[in-house]
Design a protein around this motif. Structure first.
Motif, PDB file in Angstrom:
ATOM      1  N   GLY A  65      65.654  44.773  26.395  1.00 53.57           N
ATOM      2  CA  GLY A  65      67.050  44.382  26.209  1.00 53.57           C
ATOM      3  C   GLY A  65      67.799  45.333  25.294  1.00 53.57           C
ATOM      4  N   ILE A  66      67.160  45.729  24.208  1.00 49.71           N
ATOM      5  CA  ILE A  66      67.776  46.692  23.293  1.00 49.71           C
ATOM      6  C   ILE A  66      68.007  48.028  23.996  1.00 49.71           C
ATOM      7  CG2 ILE A  66      67.336  48.091  21.224  1.00 49.71           C
ATOM      8  CD1 ILE A  66      66.002  45.611  20.008  1.00 49.71           C
ATOM      9  N   ALA A  67      67.046  48.451  24.808  1.00 52.33           N
ATOM     10  CA  ALA A  67      67.188  49.716  25.534  1.00 52.33           C
ATOM     11  C   ALA A  67      68.367  49.665  26.498  1.00 52.33           C
ATOM     12  CB  ALA A  67      65.900  50.028  26.285  1.00 52.33           C
ATOM     13  N   TYR A  68      68.545  48.543  27.182  1.00 51.36           N
ATOM     14  CA  TYR A  68      69.689  48.414  28.082  1.00 51.36           C
ATOM     15  C   TYR A  68      70.998  48.402  27.309  1.00 51.36           C
ATOM     16  CZ  TYR A  68      67.236  47.775  32.469  1.00 51.36           C
ATOM     17  OH  TYR A  68      66.485  47.989  33.594  1.00 51.36           O
ATOM     18  N   LEU A  69      71.014  47.720  26.180  1.00 49.67           N
ATOM     19  CA  LEU A  69      72.241  47.656  25.391  1.00 49.67           C
ATOM     20  C   LEU A  69      72.629  49.014  24.814  1.00 49.67           C
ATOM     21  CD1 LEU A  69      71.840  44.294  23.452  1.00 49.67           C
ATOM     22  CD2 LEU A  69      73.469  44.817  25.261  1.00 49.67           C
ATOM     23  N   LEU A  70      71.641  49.787  24.394  1.00 42.70           N
ATOM     24  CA  LEU A  70      71.918  51.091  23.791  1.00 42.70           C
ATOM     25  C   LEU A  70      71.994  52.219  24.813  1.00 42.70           C
ATOM     26  CD1 LEU A  70      69.760  50.862  20.548  1.00 42.70           C
ATOM     27  CD2 LEU A  70      72.209  50.444  20.836  1.00 42.70           C
ATOM     28  N   GLY A  71      71.668  51.928  26.070  1.00 45.04           N
ATOM     29  CA  GLY A  71      71.854  52.895  27.142  1.00 45.04           C
ATOM     30  C   GLY A  71      70.736  53.883  27.367  1.00 45.04           C
ATOM     31  N   PHE A  72      69.524  53.583  26.920  1.00 40.18           N
ATOM     32  CA  PHE A  72      68.421  54.509  27.189  1.00 40.18           C
ATOM     33  C   PHE A  72      67.289  53.816  27.955  1.00 40.18           C
ATOM     34  CE2 PHE A  72      67.598  52.850  22.936  1.00 40.18           C
ATOM     35  CZ  PHE A  72      66.254  52.500  22.985  1.00 40.18           C
ATOM     36  N   ALA A  73      67.656  52.875  28.809  1.00 41.97           N
ATOM     37  CA  ALA A  73      66.651  52.142  29.574  1.00 41.97           C
ATOM     38  C   ALA A  73      65.975  53.006  30.629  1.00 41.97           C
ATOM     39  CB  ALA A  73      67.275  50.920  30.233  1.00 41.97           C
ATOM     40  N   ASP A  74      66.585  54.120  30.997  1.00 39.96           N
ATOM     41  CA  ASP A  74      65.990  55.000  31.993  1.00 39.96           C
ATOM     42  C   ASP A  74      64.930  55.930  31.406  1.00 39.96           C
ATOM     43  OD1 ASP A  74      67.934  56.294  30.534  1.00 39.96           O
ATOM     44  OD2 ASP A  74      68.510  57.627  32.174  1.00 39.96           O
ATOM     45  N   LYS A  75      64.807  55.962  30.103  1.00 37.96           N
ATOM     46  CA  LYS A  75      63.808  56.807  29.437  1.00 37.96           C
ATOM     47  C   LYS A  75      62.651  55.908  29.002  1.00 37.96           C
ATOM     48  CE  LYS A  75      67.192  60.187  28.164  1.00 37.96           C
ATOM     49  NZ  LYS A  75      68.072  59.751  29.170  1.00 37.96           N
ATOM     50  N   SER A  76      61.649  55.825  29.857  1.00 38.38           N
ATOM     51  CA  SER A  76      60.595  54.826  29.679  1.00 38.38           C
ATOM     52  C   SER A  76      59.780  55.032  28.404  1.00 38.38           C
ATOM     53  CB  SER A  76      59.672  54.812  30.895  1.00 38.38           C
ATOM     54  OG  SER A  76      59.076  56.073  31.072  1.00 38.38           O
ATOM     55  N   ILE A  77      59.579  56.256  27.974  1.00 37.54           N
ATOM     56  CA  ILE A  77      58.780  56.474  26.764  1.00 37.54           C
ATOM     57  C   ILE A  77      59.509  55.947  25.532  1.00 37.54           C
ATOM     58  CG2 ILE A  77      59.574  58.835  26.330  1.00 37.54           C
ATOM     59  CD1 ILE A  77      56.007  57.564  25.823  1.00 37.54           C
ATOM     60  N   LEU A  78      60.827  56.098  25.489  1.00 31.51           N
ATOM     61  CA  LEU A  78      61.591  55.556  24.364  1.00 31.51           C
ATOM     62  C   LEU A  78      61.567  54.030  24.373  1.00 31.51           C
ATOM     63  CD1 LEU A  78      64.701  57.906  24.263  1.00 31.51           C
ATOM     64  CD2 LEU A  78      62.761  57.875  22.708  1.00 31.51           C
ATOM     65  N   VAL A  79      61.652  53.454  25.560  1.00 29.20           N
ATOM     66  CA  VAL A  79      61.592  51.993  25.673  1.00 29.20           C
ATOM     67  C   VAL A  79      60.241  51.494  25.174  1.00 29.20           C
ATOM     68  CG1 VAL A  79      61.644  50.053  27.281  1.00 29.20           C
ATOM     69  CG2 VAL A  79      63.214  51.954  27.591  1.00 29.20           C
ATOM     70  N   PHE A  80      59.170  52.186  25.563  1.00 26.00           N
ATOM     71  CA  PHE A  80      57.833  51.765  25.137  1.00 26.00           C
ATOM     72  C   PHE A  80      57.646  51.916  23.637  1.00 26.00           C
ATOM     73  CE2 PHE A  80      53.120  52.180  25.044  1.00 26.00           C
ATOM     74  CZ  PHE A  80      52.851  50.901  25.497  1.00 26.00           C
ATOM     75  N   ILE A  81      58.223  52.946  23.046  1.00 25.29           N
ATOM     76  CA  ILE A  81      58.139  53.119  21.589  1.00 25.29           C
ATOM     77  C   ILE A  81      58.851  51.987  20.876  1.00 25.29           C
ATOM     78  CG2 ILE A  81      58.917  54.579  19.677  1.00 25.29           C
ATOM     79  CD1 ILE A  81      58.294  57.000  21.490  1.00 25.29           C
ATOM     80  N   VAL A  82      60.029  51.617  21.377  1.00 27.88           N
ATOM     81  CA  VAL A  82      60.756  50.490  20.788  1.00 27.88           C
ATOM     82  C   VAL A  82      59.949  49.210  20.932  1.00 27.88           C
ATOM     83  CG1 VAL A  82      62.824  49.043  21.037  1.00 27.88           C
ATOM     84  CG2 VAL A  82      63.028  51.522  21.085  1.00 27.88           C
ATOM     85  N   GLN A  83      59.316  49.008  22.078  1.00 27.20           N
ATOM     86  CA  GLN A  83      58.492  47.824  22.301  1.00 27.20           C
ATOM     87  C   GLN A  83      57.307  47.784  21.341  1.00 27.20           C
ATOM     88  OE1 GLN A  83      57.507  48.086  26.445  1.00 27.20           O
ATOM     89  NE2 GLN A  83      59.439  47.163  27.095  1.00 27.20           N
ATOM     90  N   ILE A  84      56.683  48.909  21.089  1.00 26.27           N
ATOM     91  CA  ILE A  84      55.530  48.940  20.185  1.00 26.27           C
ATOM     92  C   ILE A  84      55.969  48.644  18.752  1.00 26.27           C
ATOM     93  CG2 ILE A  84      53.774  50.436  19.162  1.00 26.27           C
ATOM     94  CD1 ILE A  84      53.469  51.722  21.911  1.00 26.27           C
ATOM     95  N   VAL A  85      57.091  49.227  18.336  1.00 21.90           N
ATOM     96  CA  VAL A  85      57.593  48.945  16.984  1.00 21.90           C
ATOM     97  C   VAL A  85      57.897  47.458  16.838  1.00 21.90           C
ATOM     98  CG1 VAL A  85      59.525  49.361  15.418  1.00 21.90           C
ATOM     99  CG2 VAL A  85      58.454  51.274  16.585  1.00 21.90           C
ATOM    100  N   LEU A  86      58.535  46.887  17.840  1.00 15.62           N
ATOM    101  CA  LEU A  86      58.809  45.448  17.788  1.00 15.62           C
ATOM    102  C   LEU A  86      57.525  44.620  17.869  1.00 15.62           C
ATOM    103  CD1 LEU A  86      62.006  45.239  20.004  1.00 15.62           C
ATOM    104  CD2 LEU A  86      61.845  44.920  17.540  1.00 15.62           C
ATOM    105  N   ALA A  87      56.516  45.120  18.589  1.00 16.27           N
ATOM    106  CA  ALA A  87      55.243  44.405  18.664  1.00 16.27           C
ATOM    107  C   ALA A  87      54.547  44.365  17.306  1.00 16.27           C
ATOM    108  CB  ALA A  87      54.337  45.055  19.703  1.00 16.27           C
ATOM    109  N   VAL A  88      54.629  45.448  16.557  1.00 12.25           N
ATOM    110  CA  VAL A  88      54.055  45.450  15.199  1.00 12.25           C
ATOM    111  C   VAL A  88      54.727  44.379  14.361  1.00 12.25           C
ATOM    112  CG1 VAL A  88      53.838  46.792  13.081  1.00 12.25           C
ATOM    113  CG2 VAL A  88      53.343  47.861  15.270  1.00 12.25           C
TER     114      VAL A  88
END
Length: 79
Positions: A47-70
């Motif tokens: 959701g954050i990736a879609y809001l900030l406009g980088f949902a098409d860059k999967s590695i950035l989305v996964f990094i955000v997901q991992i940070v939030l998972a921690v």
């Protein structure tokens, strides 16, 4: 919608596991709590990736997901 939820659970299991590995120390939470924390992190991170406009860059989305998972694993461990 079903594929989104299934994707959140699968990537949540991976992100939750990586979140537990990154978080220092031992966490006494179960497998279900790890997957649930990772699934929440995956959904919010996407959701954050879609809001900030980088949902098409999967590695950035996964990094955000991992940070939030921690963060989610730490919160689940604290409860």
């Amino acid at each position: 919608m079903l594929f989104f939820l299934l994707g959140c659970v699968i990537s949540g299991a991976i992100a939750g596991g990586l979140g537990r590995l990154i978080l220092p120390g031992r966490q006494n939470i179960g497998l279900f709590a790890t997957i649930a924390a990772g699934a929440v992190a995956a959904a919010v991170g996407t959701g954050i990736a879609y809001l900030l406009g980088f949902a098409d860059k999967s590695i950035l989305v996964f990094i955000v997901q991992i940070v939030l998972a921690v963060v989610c694993v730490a919160v689940a461990f604290a409860i």
